[in-house]
Write an enzyme that holds these catalytic residues in place. Structure first.
Site, mmCIF file in Angstrom:
data_model
loop_
_atom_site.group_PDB
_atom_site.id
_atom_site.type_symbol
_atom_site.label_atom_id
_atom_site.label_comp_id
_atom_site.label_asym_id
_atom_site.label_seq_id
_atom_site.Cartn_x
_atom_site.Cartn_y
_atom_site.Cartn_z
ATOM 1 N N GLY A 33 1.692 9.452 -20.165
ATOM 2 C CA GLY A 33 0.680 8.617 -19.516
ATOM 3 C C GLY A 33 -0.302 9.456 -18.729
ATOM 4 C CB SER A 34 -3.490 8.583 -17.083
ATOM 5 O OG SER A 34 -3.010 7.513 -16.308
ATOM 6 C CG ASP A 88 3.356 0.652 -16.955
ATOM 7 O OD1 ASP A 88 2.230 1.178 -17.056
ATOM 8 O OD2 ASP A 88 4.260 0.830 -17.789
ATOM 9 N N GLY A 99 6.566 1.716 -19.801
ATOM 10 C CA GLY A 99 6.385 1.414 -21.219
ATOM 11 C C GLY A 99 4.997 0.950 -21.579
ATOM 12 N N GLY A 101 2.637 2.737 -22.061
ATOM 13 C CA GLY A 101 2.201 3.677 -23.104
ATOM 14 C C GLY A 101 3.131 3.696 -24.299
ATOM 15 C CD GLU A 107 7.972 6.507 -20.649
ATOM 16 O OE1 GLU A 107 8.242 5.331 -20.366
ATOM 17 O OE2 GLU A 107 6.807 6.942 -20.662
HETATM 18 C C1 5RP Z 1 4.352 5.187 -20.665
HETATM 19 C C2 5RP Z 1 4.669 4.852 -19.261
HETATM 20 C C3 5RP Z 1 3.750 5.345 -18.200
HETATM 21 O O1 5RP Z 1 4.490 6.057 -17.274
HETATM 22 C C4 5RP Z 1 3.105 4.175 -17.529
HETATM 23 O O2 5RP Z 1 2.454 3.387 -18.516
HETATM 24 C C5 5RP Z 1 2.100 4.614 -16.460
HETATM 25 O O3 5RP Z 1 0.987 5.182 -17.078
HETATM 26 P P1 5RP Z 1 -0.224 5.783 -16.244
HETATM 27 O O4 5RP Z 1 0.301 6.999 -15.546
HETATM 28 O O5 5RP Z 1 -1.252 6.094 -17.297
HETATM 29 O O6 5RP Z 1 -0.710 4.733 -15.278
HETATM 30 O O7 5RP Z 1 5.637 4.209 -18.953
HETATM 31 O O8 5RP Z 1 5.214 4.550 -21.569
#
Ligand code: 5RP
Length: 223
Positions: A33-34, A88, A99, A101, A107
């Site tokens: 993720g970002s 999230d 999840g 992403g 994970e």
């Molecule tokens: C990916 C994830 C990420 O950790 C979650 O979506 C947070 O993403 P971001 O850092 O882009 O806000 O669970 O599956």
């Protein structure tokens, strides 16, 4: 501060923390993720001091390799000292929804193996009750409709994430309109549905440390 600045700040704090744990053979678990991407960029600074990493997605593995950081298959990696990943949603007990992403299963596996799970997030992710963010469920494709019907019985509104195929070749169903008052119980109930690979509740194995970026600075929470 912008959300990206907060994400960069928590990644930097996580990096400082991980540096204190480094030994010659330390393997680091790296999320997706970002926010995790900012952490990957930090790791690039000490690539010669890292024995290796395990990544929770093909995309994170690609980014790590691009920086010259070794990425191992979990089966050959042995112990994972620390796993750093975003979320999230988080509550004050450091129970998470992940999840967004679509990388939730890998994970969850790395979080289960890691000695310590460090969650990095900006303050928009902190909630009183989990569930505003739709809860991702990874499902075996042929079981999608069956799983969706069972999720309705649990009180949610499941929506198929169109066009999304996970790194494991599966589909994602997102459950909307849940008010998750007992995250551990719901996590276990969803896992019992045949056809579910995993769900995005990280409550049975919650984070051990939350590094949260806020406008008044980076704060660290322990459960
Ligand atoms: C990916 C994830 C990420 O950790 C979650 O979506 C947070 O993403 P971001 O850092 O882009 O806000 O669970 O599956």
């Amino acid at each position: 501060m912008t959300q990206d600045e907060l994400k960069r700040a928590v990644a930097a704090t996580a990096f400082e923390y991980v540096e204190t744990l480094l030994e010659d053979d330390t393997i680091i678990g790296v999320g997706t993720g970002s926010t995790a991407n900012f952490f990957i960029a930090e790791l690039g600074k000490i690539k010669h001091r890292i024995a290796g990493t395990v990544a929770s997605s093909d995309e994170s593995a690609r980014r790590l390799k691009e920086l010259g950081i070794p990425v191992y298959d979990l089966n050959s990696a042995g112990a994972i000292a620390v796993y750093v990943d975003g979320a999230d949603e988080t509550n004050k007990h450091l129970q998470l929804i992940k999840g967004g992403g679509a990388a939730l299963t890998r994970e969850k596996i790395i979080a289960a193996v890691a000695e310590e799970f460090v969650c990095i997030a900006d303050e928009s992710k902190m909630v009183g009750v989990l569930g505003k963010f739709p809860l991702p469920i990874e499902v075996i494709p042929m079981a999608r409709s069956h799983v969706a019907r069972q999720l309705v019985l649990l009180g949610g509104d499941p929506v198929y994430r169109e066009g999304c195929v996970t790194d494991n070749g599966n589909h994602i169903v997102d459950i909307y309109n849940l008010e998750i008052l007992d995250p551990r119980d719901l996590e276990q109930k969803i896992n019992q549905i045949t056809g579910v690979v995993s769900n995005g509740l990280f409550a049975v194995r919650a984070a051990d440390r939350l590094i949260l970026g806020t406008d008044s600075g980076v704060k660290t929470y322990l459960p």
